[in-house]
Design a protein around this motif. Structure first.
Motif, mmCIF file in Angstrom:
data_model
loop_
_atom_site.group_PDB
_atom_site.id
_atom_site.type_symbol
_atom_site.label_atom_id
_atom_site.label_comp_id
_atom_site.label_asym_id
_atom_site.label_seq_id
_atom_site.Cartn_x
_atom_site.Cartn_y
_atom_site.Cartn_z
ATOM 1 N N ALA A 189 27.415 55.584 38.374
ATOM 2 C CA ALA A 189 27.771 54.248 39.302
ATOM 3 C C ALA A 189 28.245 55.604 40.044
ATOM 4 C CB ALA A 189 28.846 53.165 39.256
ATOM 5 N N LEU B 76 31.476 46.855 33.761
ATOM 6 C CA LEU B 76 32.505 47.311 33.598
ATOM 7 C C LEU B 76 34.021 45.859 33.134
ATOM 8 C CD1 LEU B 76 33.292 49.521 36.535
ATOM 9 C CD2 LEU B 76 33.333 49.846 34.122
ATOM 10 N N GLY B 77 33.956 44.635 33.520
ATOM 11 C CA GLY B 77 35.106 43.790 32.804
ATOM 12 C C GLY B 77 34.116 43.045 31.099
ATOM 13 N N THR C 243 27.071 46.729 42.756
ATOM 14 C CA THR C 243 28.838 46.711 42.546
ATOM 15 C C THR C 243 29.466 45.660 41.966
ATOM 16 O OG1 THR C 243 29.312 48.071 44.818
ATOM 17 C CG2 THR C 243 31.009 46.796 44.246
ATOM 18 N N LEU D 59 30.557 54.177 34.224
ATOM 19 C CA LEU D 59 31.202 54.496 35.735
ATOM 20 C C LEU D 59 30.141 55.645 36.141
ATOM 21 C CD1 LEU D 59 34.851 54.206 35.375
ATOM 22 C CD2 LEU D 59 33.897 52.801 36.680
ATOM 23 N N ALA E 47 28.428 46.647 38.137
ATOM 24 C CA ALA E 47 29.118 47.610 37.776
ATOM 25 C C ALA E 47 30.203 47.303 37.432
ATOM 26 C CB ALA E 47 29.329 48.570 38.269
ATOM 27 N N GLN E 48 31.076 45.857 38.388
ATOM 28 C CA GLN E 48 32.226 44.949 38.058
ATOM 29 C C GLN E 48 32.370 44.062 36.767
ATOM 30 O OE1 GLN E 48 33.539 41.950 38.470
ATOM 31 N NE2 GLN E 48 35.777 43.172 38.249
ATOM 32 N N LEU F 278 32.249 44.616 46.945
ATOM 33 C CA LEU F 278 32.064 43.531 45.816
ATOM 34 C C LEU F 278 32.744 42.273 46.609
ATOM 35 C CD1 LEU F 278 32.625 43.405 43.036
ATOM 36 C CD2 LEU F 278 34.951 43.605 43.360
ATOM 37 N N TRP F 279 32.954 41.884 47.619
ATOM 38 C CA TRP F 279 33.462 40.893 48.149
ATOM 39 C C TRP F 279 32.026 39.132 48.280
ATOM 40 C CZ3 TRP F 279 37.862 37.428 48.845
ATOM 41 C CH2 TRP F 279 38.048 36.715 49.605
ATOM 42 N N VAL G 192 35.267 46.213 28.596
ATOM 43 C CA VAL G 192 36.473 46.630 29.224
ATOM 44 C C VAL G 192 36.703 47.894 27.703
ATOM 45 C CG1 VAL G 192 38.170 45.064 28.766
ATOM 46 C CG2 VAL G 192 38.554 46.683 29.530
ATOM 47 N N LEU H 15 29.672 38.811 45.248
ATOM 48 C CA LEU H 15 30.861 37.915 43.939
ATOM 49 C C LEU H 15 30.486 37.014 44.797
ATOM 50 C CD1 LEU H 15 33.035 38.363 42.167
ATOM 51 C CD2 LEU H 15 34.451 38.272 43.608
ATOM 52 N N TRP I 179 34.613 52.188 25.176
ATOM 53 C CA TRP I 179 35.373 53.470 26.213
ATOM 54 C C TRP I 179 33.929 54.092 26.661
ATOM 55 C CZ3 TRP I 179 40.426 55.430 28.254
ATOM 56 C CH2 TRP I 179 40.974 54.631 27.904
ATOM 57 N N VAL J 194 31.781 52.210 29.898
ATOM 58 C CA VAL J 194 32.557 52.423 30.286
ATOM 59 C C VAL J 194 32.668 54.107 31.100
ATOM 60 C CG1 VAL J 194 34.952 52.183 31.372
ATOM 61 C CG2 VAL J 194 34.483 50.630 29.602
ATOM 62 N N LEU J 195 32.966 55.114 30.737
ATOM 63 C CA LEU J 195 32.695 56.010 31.575
ATOM 64 C C LEU J 195 31.623 56.126 31.413
ATOM 65 C CD1 LEU J 195 35.224 57.820 28.443
ATOM 66 C CD2 LEU J 195 35.295 57.409 30.876
#
Lengths: 294, 311
Positions: A269, A252-253, A245, A266, A248-249, A229-230, A256, A233, A259, A262-263
């Protein structure tokens, strides 16, 4: 007949039976512990995948149930496909992972071949220099990496990620492959030299002989690069170069509270990674345990 | 033979340079140079005209003493130590326990258990973070159901200052327990069977065999697992960032060095990023990690020297 039985014989069978019983108990306890832990490892993943196919009410009312005809609802997947470009993210992740793996394997085998094959001044020192990076996490150089990437005009490109992952993967790759390269029989290479083969040709010839090491290095690097992720980003956050990655981050944010979405995201991924893992688990585990576990 | 011998004695034939150049250039440019550049930058500060001015170790002094920096730094360091301690006390013993079960020849289906237990380790931390956020969400009630079986009252685990860090550490343990498990398993399997059998014949119990024979033999692996855990933990970032954002809440209760570094370097909300102080924090992290690695090297030095000769 029974009364004439040798008393020591009786006691040894009894001991043996008791021993077998305790063995059985031990086995059962061991299986129970392993089963419980396996359940703990898989249950959260199972819950996410199963509930991603249900409607919102069923997610909360019956989280442990499999989807039925009544509770079936792929609305989450529709939200994902309408709002996030996971196809593009997936392609970006593939390019970065494969690009970095190819560079790690190519540059890594070349360097480790030279370190293993030739005696030249500074050989040991260079080996140590290249091994430095095994223990020093590349993240600590992030400030310098970002400056360099911006100066080279590589900010927000997949090349920045490929080069950074190559640099961070090389130390361990060279360390592992040098040991394998040293085991290639000297006679083989000398025979080729007598036949007039060039040094480049001989390097190319040795590659199939170190195939297990190539597999280990590839599988080892694949997962951390795909999952990182680092650096996405920091070095490549734009929409058109997002990796799975990071995508998705961000998704998802934003979603959020949805549901279903999000599911579903996930699950989308998780599945490719788990499928890849099952395909390569043998190589991965063999690499991780240095061949001790078959 | 003769010909290759003379080729090798020539100082730096061109093909050796060709072989080494790609790796050395990429590694030096994208790893060593940025690390050194970061360290250099940690000795500078923005002057009045925005130009970087050399300030010596002043940034480090500020980080360790100024009221604006020191509490955050030492708070993150303390949280990171807790994070590491939980991994050492929970993850590695569980890994060793699972490995000792899996190394028994009498257990059927060992390969299946091994593969399944390792699954969470291959998932990205982002996914793991969100999966556990859902499970721990009181709205969904999964954690409540399961903890209820043990008579534990459900709480907003990630929202409380006292529980957020331990719970997130355990999530990380859940994900990564596969790695020590595999390393211990490899070490246990490579112990010669004769040794175990000899002890069994002498009447030693399984418990004794494990602690008196197997454990001392896998001690080098214990060292490797400890140093890998240390480096990984003091470099962690993704899990906290995914679940608690860069603010590492509640009230910095989950702030570790990785999130502190990110926040300082890039800034957050109204606070602008500060590259030189970011570089200073990275410099401190490098010092801490090097100290840990050196401690390991000196403790296990003899073993390492032996390995070097074998290589």
């Amino acid at each position: 007949m029974a009364t004439t039985l040798n008393p020591t014989h009786v006691s040894t069978t009894r001991v043996a039976r008791r021993f077998q019983l305790s063995r059985l108990w031990q086995l059962a306890a061991a299986h129970l512990a392993l089963l419980l832990y396996t359940a703990l490892a898989l249950f959260p993943i199972f819950l996410v995948v199963v509930n991603s196919f249900k409607n919102r009410r069923a997610i909360f009312a019956m989280p442990y149930a499999l989807p039925t005809a009544e509770t079936w609802d792929p609305v989450g997947y529709q939200t994902v496909f309408n709002n996030a470009n996971f196809g593009l993210y997936f392609a970006n992740s593939l390019i970065v992972t494969i690009g970095a793996l190819v560079l790690i394997l190519l540059a890594g085998t070349m360097a480790s071949y030279a370190l293993a094959e030739y005696r030249f001044p500074g050989n040991t020192l260079l080996g140590l220099y290249l091994a430095l990076g095994i223990m020093v996490p590349i993240r600590l150089g992030t400030v310098g990496i970002l400056r360099l990437v911006v100066a080279l005009g590589l900010a927000d490109t997949l090349w920045a990620l490929i080069l950074v992952y190559t640099a961070s993967g090389l130390p361990l790759a060279i360390f592992i492959m040098t040991q394998f390269m040293r085991q290639v029989p000297r006679e083989l290479k000398d025979a080729a030299r007598v036949d007039g083969a060039s040094e480049y040709r001989i390097y190319w010839m040795t590659l199939p002989l170190v195939r297990p090491a190539l597999g280990t290095v590839a599988v080892f690097n694949m997962i951390p690069i795909w999952n990182d992720l680092w650096f996405p980003l920091i070095l490549a956050p734009s929409e058109n170069v997002k990796t799975v990655t990071l995508g998705a981050q961000v998704f998802l944010g934003q979603f959020v509270n949805d549901w279903n979405a999000v599911l579903a995201s996930l699950t989308l991924a998780i599945i490719p990674v788990v499928v890849l893992y099952i395909l390569f688990s043998r190589q991965l585990i063999r690499g991780l345990t240095a061949g001790a576990v078959k | 033979m003769q010909r290759s011998g003379t080729t090798r004695r020539k100082p730096f034939p061109i093909h050796i340079i060709v072989f080494l150049a790609p790796a050395v250039i990429i590694y030096t440019a994208f790893m060593i140079f940025p690390l050194l550049d970061s360290l250099r930058l940690s000795l500078y500060a923005p002057g009045e005209s925005g130009e970087y001015v050399f300030v010596g170790l002043n940034n480090y002094q500020r980080l360790l003493t100024e009221p604006l920096w020191a509490p955050r730094f030492f708070g993150a360091l303390k949280n990171n130590l807790v994070f590491f301690a939980i991994h050492m006390l929970v993850q590695n013993p569980i890994g060793l326990f699972l490995a000792s079960l899996l190394s028994s020849q009498f257990i059927k289906g060992r390969a299946i258990y091994r593969t399944l237990i390792f699954t969470p380790t291959v998932l990205s931390v982002v996914l793991v973070g969100f999966i556990w956020r859902l499970i721990l969400n009181p709205l969904w009630g999964i954690s409540g159901d399961i903890l209820g079986l043990f008579g534990i009252e459900n709480q907003p685990w990630l929202g409380l200052e006292t529980t957020a860090l331990p719970v997130l550490s355990l999530v990380s343990v859940w994900q990564y327990v596969g790695i020590p498990m595999m390393l211990f398993l490899a070490a246990l399997i490579s112990i010669p069977d004769e040794l175990i059998e000899a002890a069994r014949v002498d009447g030693a119990t399984a418990w004794h065999v494990f602690w008196k024979i197997k454990f001392p033999l896998i001690l080098p692996t214990v060292g490797i697992v400890a140093v890998l855990t240390f480096v990984g933990n003091f470099n962690a970032f993704d899990l906290i960032y995914t679940t608690q954002r860069a603010t590492a809440g509640p009230n910095f209760a989950t702030d570790i060095l990785g999130t502190f570094f990110y926040r300082t370097f890039f800034g957050i909300q109204l606070q602008p990023g500060n590259p030189t102080m970011g570089a200073t924090i990275a410099g401190m992290m490098l010092l801490i990690i090097l100290a840990g690695v050196l401690l390991y090297l000196f403790t296990f030095q003899r073993r390492l020297l032996k390995m070097d000769i074998q290589l």
